[in-house]
Design a protein around this motif. Sequence first.
Motif, short mmCIF file in Angstrom:
data_model
loop_
_atom_site.label_atom_id
_atom_site.label_comp_id
_atom_site.label_asym_id
_atom_site.label_seq_id
_atom_site.Cartn_x
_atom_site.Cartn_y
_atom_site.Cartn_z
N PHE A 211 -37.18 -8.23 7.15
CA PHE A 211 -36.85 -7.94 8.54
C PHE A 211 -36.27 -9.16 9.24
O PHE A 211 -35.27 -9.08 9.96
N LEU A 212 -36.91 -10.31 9.04
CA LEU A 212 -36.34 -11.56 9.54
C LEU A 212 -35.53 -12.18 8.42
O LEU A 212 -36.07 -12.65 7.42
N ASN A 213 -34.22 -12.18 8.59
CA ASN A 213 -33.32 -12.67 7.56
C ASN A 213 -32.30 -13.62 8.20
O ASN A 213 -32.44 -14.02 9.36
N GLY A 214 -31.29 -13.96 7.45
CA GLY A 214 -30.30 -14.89 7.98
C GLY A 214 -29.64 -14.42 9.25
O GLY A 214 -29.42 -15.20 10.18
N ASN A 215 -29.34 -13.14 9.32
CA ASN A 215 -28.66 -12.60 10.51
C ASN A 215 -29.56 -12.61 11.74
O ASN A 215 -29.15 -13.02 12.83
N THR A 216 -30.80 -12.12 11.56
CA THR A 216 -31.70 -12.07 12.72
C THR A 216 -32.10 -13.47 13.17
O THR A 216 -32.18 -13.75 14.37
N ASN A 237 -37.67 -15.64 2.81
CA ASN A 237 -38.10 -17.03 2.77
C ASN A 237 -36.93 -18.01 2.65
O ASN A 237 -36.96 -19.09 3.23
N ALA A 238 -35.92 -17.64 1.89
CA ALA A 238 -34.76 -18.53 1.74
C ALA A 238 -34.08 -18.74 3.09
O ALA A 238 -33.70 -19.86 3.45
N ALA A 239 -33.93 -17.64 3.84
CA ALA A 239 -33.32 -17.75 5.17
C ALA A 239 -34.20 -18.55 6.11
O ALA A 239 -33.71 -19.33 6.94
N MET A 240 -35.51 -18.38 6.00
CA MET A 240 -36.43 -19.12 6.85
C MET A 240 -36.36 -20.61 6.55
O MET A 240 -36.33 -21.45 7.48
N LEU A 241 -36.32 -20.99 5.28
CA LEU A 241 -36.23 -22.40 4.92
C LEU A 241 -34.94 -23.02 5.44
O LEU A 241 -34.94 -24.17 5.93
N SER A 242 -33.86 -22.28 5.37
CA SER A 242 -32.59 -22.77 5.89
C SER A 242 -32.67 -22.95 7.40
O SER A 242 -32.18 -23.96 7.94
N ALA A 243 -33.29 -21.98 8.09
CA ALA A 243 -33.41 -22.06 9.55
C ALA A 243 -34.30 -23.23 9.97
O ALA A 243 -34.05 -23.90 10.98
N LEU A 244 -35.34 -23.53 9.19
CA LEU A 244 -36.19 -24.68 9.48
C LEU A 244 -35.42 -25.98 9.30
O LEU A 244 -35.52 -26.90 10.12
N CYS A 258 -46.59 -19.06 -0.44
CA CYS A 258 -45.93 -18.89 -1.73
C CYS A 258 -45.34 -20.25 -2.11
O CYS A 258 -45.24 -21.15 -1.28
N GLU A 259 -44.95 -20.37 -3.36
CA GLU A 259 -44.54 -21.66 -3.90
C GLU A 259 -43.48 -22.35 -3.06
O GLU A 259 -43.58 -23.54 -2.74
N GLY A 266 -42.72 -28.14 8.93
CA GLY A 266 -42.51 -27.03 9.85
C GLY A 266 -43.19 -25.74 9.43
O GLY A 266 -43.24 -24.79 10.20
N VAL A 267 -43.69 -25.68 8.19
CA VAL A 267 -44.38 -24.48 7.72
C VAL A 267 -45.89 -24.72 7.77
O VAL A 267 -46.39 -25.72 7.24
#
Length: 387
Positions: A211-216, A237-244, A258-259, A266-267
Motif C-alpha cells: 500500500f505504501l510504495n514508491g508512488n505513495t 520495504n525497498a521504497a521505504m528504505l529509499s525514502a529514508l 525483517c533483515e 531512522g527505522v
Amino acid sequence: MYTIKTLNSISAAGLGRLSANLFRVDNDCEEPQGILVRSAKMHDMPLPGSLLAIARAGAGVNNIPLDKCSEQGIVVFNTPGANSNAVAELAVGGLVLASRNLAPALAWAAGLKGQGDAVGALVEKGKSQFVGPELRGKTLGVIGLGAIGVKVANAAVHLGMDVYGYDPYISVEAAWNLSRSVVHCVNLNDIITKCDYITLHLPLNAQTRGFLNGNTLASCKQGVRVLNFARGELVDNAAMLSALEQGKVATYVTDFPCEELLGVPGVVALPHLGASTPESEDNCAVMAAEEIADYLLNGNITNSVNLPNVSQPRAAGRRICVIHKNEPGLISAITAVTTQAGLNIENMVNKSKKEMAYTMLDATGPIGRDLEQQMAAIPAVVRVRIL
C-alpha cells in the motif's frame, strides 16, 4: 460432547468458557470438531472430515487456508477488536518513538556505561542530537478506521493533534465511536499529502499489499513519520528504505522486523509486540472460545471470515444448519426437503458472503434419519448439521 484441539497455547480464560459438560479439550485428537489457534501455520495441515470450525485468537487469518475451509464447510472465526486496545496503546507509543528519537537516544545513553562521573556532562553535551518535535499541533493521518484505527485517532485528538481518517468501508459502529474532531477524508490523497504522521491500520489482502510504495511515499510531506502496526507487507520495504535515505521519511516505526530493515538509521523495529499483553491474550481467547462454542452448540455464526454472520434465538423443534454455495434456487430446494418430510418451519434466516451462503432454520415435526442425507444431496450444498 464436542472435542476441541488447540494448536497454540490458549489462555485459560478462554478455555474456561468451554463447559466441561459439553466440550473436551484434547490436543492429541486427530478428529476434533473444533480448533483453537493463534499463529500456527495450517496451510499444509490435513483438515479432518470431523472438523466443523476453526477459531483464530486474533484478527489476522493468513495462517489458515480459507478457500480449503470453505470447500469443506468449515467455518473460520477471528476475534476483531479483542486486541485493539493493546495495539492502539502501542501505536500511540509509536508516535512518541517516531517524534522524540527515543530508540537511538536509549542506545546512545546505554553506551555511556563506564564513563563514571563524566556521564552527566556527556548527557548534556550529546542530547541535542536527539531533538524531536512535539505531537501537539501536528497532523496525523489514520488509514483504516476499524477498532484499532478509531482508538488511535481518538487518542491522538486528546494529545492535541489534528487527525485525518480514511476508510472507504468504515462500519456504522466505528463511525459512532470516532471522535467528531477527526476529519473523515474520502480521498486518500488528502491524507498522503497533508499529514506529518501516517499510521496504517489496514487488513492485508491483494489490494493493500505494498500500500505504501514508491508512488505513495513520493506524494508524502518531506520528513513524514510512518507507523505500521498492522502488517509488514503493507509497506514496500525497498521504497521505504529509499525514502529514508532521501529524507522523505524521517522515521519508520514498524512492529514487523525483517533483515533489510534492521540496523537502518531512522527505522524503529519492534519485535511484533502489538497484541503481546496478558489482557489481549485473554480477550482473544475468550472471544474465540465463545464463537466456536456458540456455533457448535447453536449453529450461530459471529465474526466469520469465510461465511456470513447469522444468528438467531432458538425456536421450537430442531435446528437445521446448511452451508451452501451462493446460487439461485437453493432456498427453494432446502424448504422443499422440509416440506416433503412434513416439517413446519418455525424460524428461518439466510445470508450470503461472496460465493458462500448459510441457511439456518428451526423446524418442528418428525425428523427422520435420512433428512440430513437428503439435504446434503442438493447440488451446491456443502455441509448440513441438525442440532
